[in-house]
Design a protein around this motif. Sequence first.
Motif, PDB file in Angstrom:
ATOM      1  N   ASP A  81     -56.681 -18.039   2.006  1.00 57.35           N
ATOM      2  CA  ASP A  81     -56.615 -19.675   2.272  1.00 57.35           C
ATOM      3  C   ASP A  81     -58.001 -19.861   2.973  1.00 57.35           C
ATOM      4  OD1 ASP A  81     -56.315 -18.694   4.751  1.00 57.35           O
ATOM      5  OD2 ASP A  81     -54.187 -18.991   4.810  1.00 57.35           O
ATOM      6  N   GLY A  82     -57.906 -21.238   3.731  1.00 58.31           N
ATOM      7  CA  GLY A  82     -59.022 -21.660   4.417  1.00 58.31           C
ATOM      8  C   GLY A  82     -58.768 -21.444   5.930  1.00 58.31           C
ATOM      9  N   GLY A  83     -57.858 -20.619   6.247  1.00 60.45           N
ATOM     10  CA  GLY A  83     -57.241 -20.484   7.632  1.00 60.45           C
ATOM     11  C   GLY A  83     -58.191 -19.747   8.617  1.00 60.45           C
ATOM     12  N   THR A  84     -58.279 -19.753   9.743  1.00 62.97           N
ATOM     13  CA  THR A  84     -59.184 -19.114  10.742  1.00 62.97           C
ATOM     14  C   THR A  84     -58.300 -18.145  11.689  1.00 62.97           C
ATOM     15  OG1 THR A  84     -60.791 -20.841  10.945  1.00 62.97           O
ATOM     16  CG2 THR A  84     -61.014 -19.209  12.530  1.00 62.97           C
ATOM     17  N   PRO A  85     -58.240 -16.831  11.346  1.00 69.34           N
ATOM     18  CA  PRO A  85     -58.817 -16.027  10.275  1.00 69.34           C
ATOM     19  C   PRO A  85     -58.201 -16.309   9.132  1.00 69.34           C
ATOM     20  CG  PRO A  85     -57.497 -14.635  11.830  1.00 69.34           C
ATOM     21  CD  PRO A  85     -57.416 -16.175  12.503  1.00 69.34           C
ATOM     22  N   PRO A  86     -58.675 -16.204   7.858  1.00 66.10           N
ATOM     23  CA  PRO A  86     -58.158 -16.481   6.565  1.00 66.10           C
ATOM     24  C   PRO A  86     -57.131 -15.487   6.409  1.00 66.10           C
ATOM     25  CG  PRO A  86     -60.443 -15.580   6.430  1.00 66.10           C
ATOM     26  CD  PRO A  86     -60.114 -15.727   7.845  1.00 66.10           C
ATOM     27  N   CYS A  87     -55.925 -15.787   5.579  1.00 70.58           N
ATOM     28  CA  CYS A  87     -55.004 -14.912   5.052  1.00 70.58           C
ATOM     29  C   CYS A  87     -55.398 -14.719   3.863  1.00 70.58           C
ATOM     30  CB  CYS A  87     -53.464 -15.511   5.453  1.00 70.58           C
ATOM     31  SG  CYS A  87     -52.940 -15.622   6.741  1.00 70.58           S
ATOM     32  N   ASP A  88     -55.299 -13.383   3.192  1.00 70.85           N
ATOM     33  CA  ASP A  88     -55.528 -12.943   1.905  1.00 70.85           C
ATOM     34  C   ASP A  88     -54.240 -12.202   1.421  1.00 70.85           C
ATOM     35  OD1 ASP A  88     -56.237 -10.485   2.946  1.00 70.85           O
ATOM     36  OD2 ASP A  88     -58.239 -10.640   2.548  1.00 70.85           O
ATOM     37  N   THR A  89     -54.187 -12.148   0.170  1.00 76.44           N
ATOM     38  CA  THR A  89     -53.095 -11.327  -0.773  1.00 76.44           C
ATOM     39  C   THR A  89     -53.963 -11.009  -2.116  1.00 76.44           C
ATOM     40  OG1 THR A  89     -51.432 -12.579   0.265  1.00 76.44           O
ATOM     41  CG2 THR A  89     -50.823 -11.427  -1.703  1.00 76.44           C
TER      42      THR A  89
END
Length: 186
Positions: A81-89
């Motif tokens: 995602d575009g979050g800070t820090p980004p989450c990923d799966t």
Amino acid sequence: QDINDPNCVDILDIEIGRNNPIEIDVQINAEPSCSEANGSVTIIASGSGNNYLFTWSDGEVTSNATRSNLAAATYQVTVADGGTPPCDTMIEFTLNDNTSTATITVDPIIFTSCPNTADATIIPQIDYGPGFATPADIIVINDSGSTHGLTDLPTGNYCLQVFDALGCLAGEACFEVQEPTPIQVT
């Protein structure tokens, strides 16, 4: 800080974890067929906004959830995602080739009934593989690319080809049509 000794300071490290809110699934739009790169999938991501970045195991990085022109293979896709820090799966899936198979047995040499006739007949034995996509299309083709039926064949070299319902070549067997040896009357 120790209340009995103002010069003594205690440091406490606290780590606050972040829950990974991304949920992903794979929608296979089309499995590849005919051993070509013509498969398509859509990665369905939800739960953490909508500015997703898709990183594929073959190096492709895109913001598009749908990808086409995929060959039969196992793929891994990481969605961030575009979050800070980004989450990923990450998700892994396999695309299978939908090509049917057929095993064809023909006599390698067949004969016309007489010299200078075009009446040879090929009688193939065709064993269709499991899951063969019917109906089959059977074509006899000569060295110059002309198509023929199974009967009335003149002398020459031929290949019998079987295609499945998707138009994929499932099997091929080649043979030769020869004239019989002329009878010698003495």
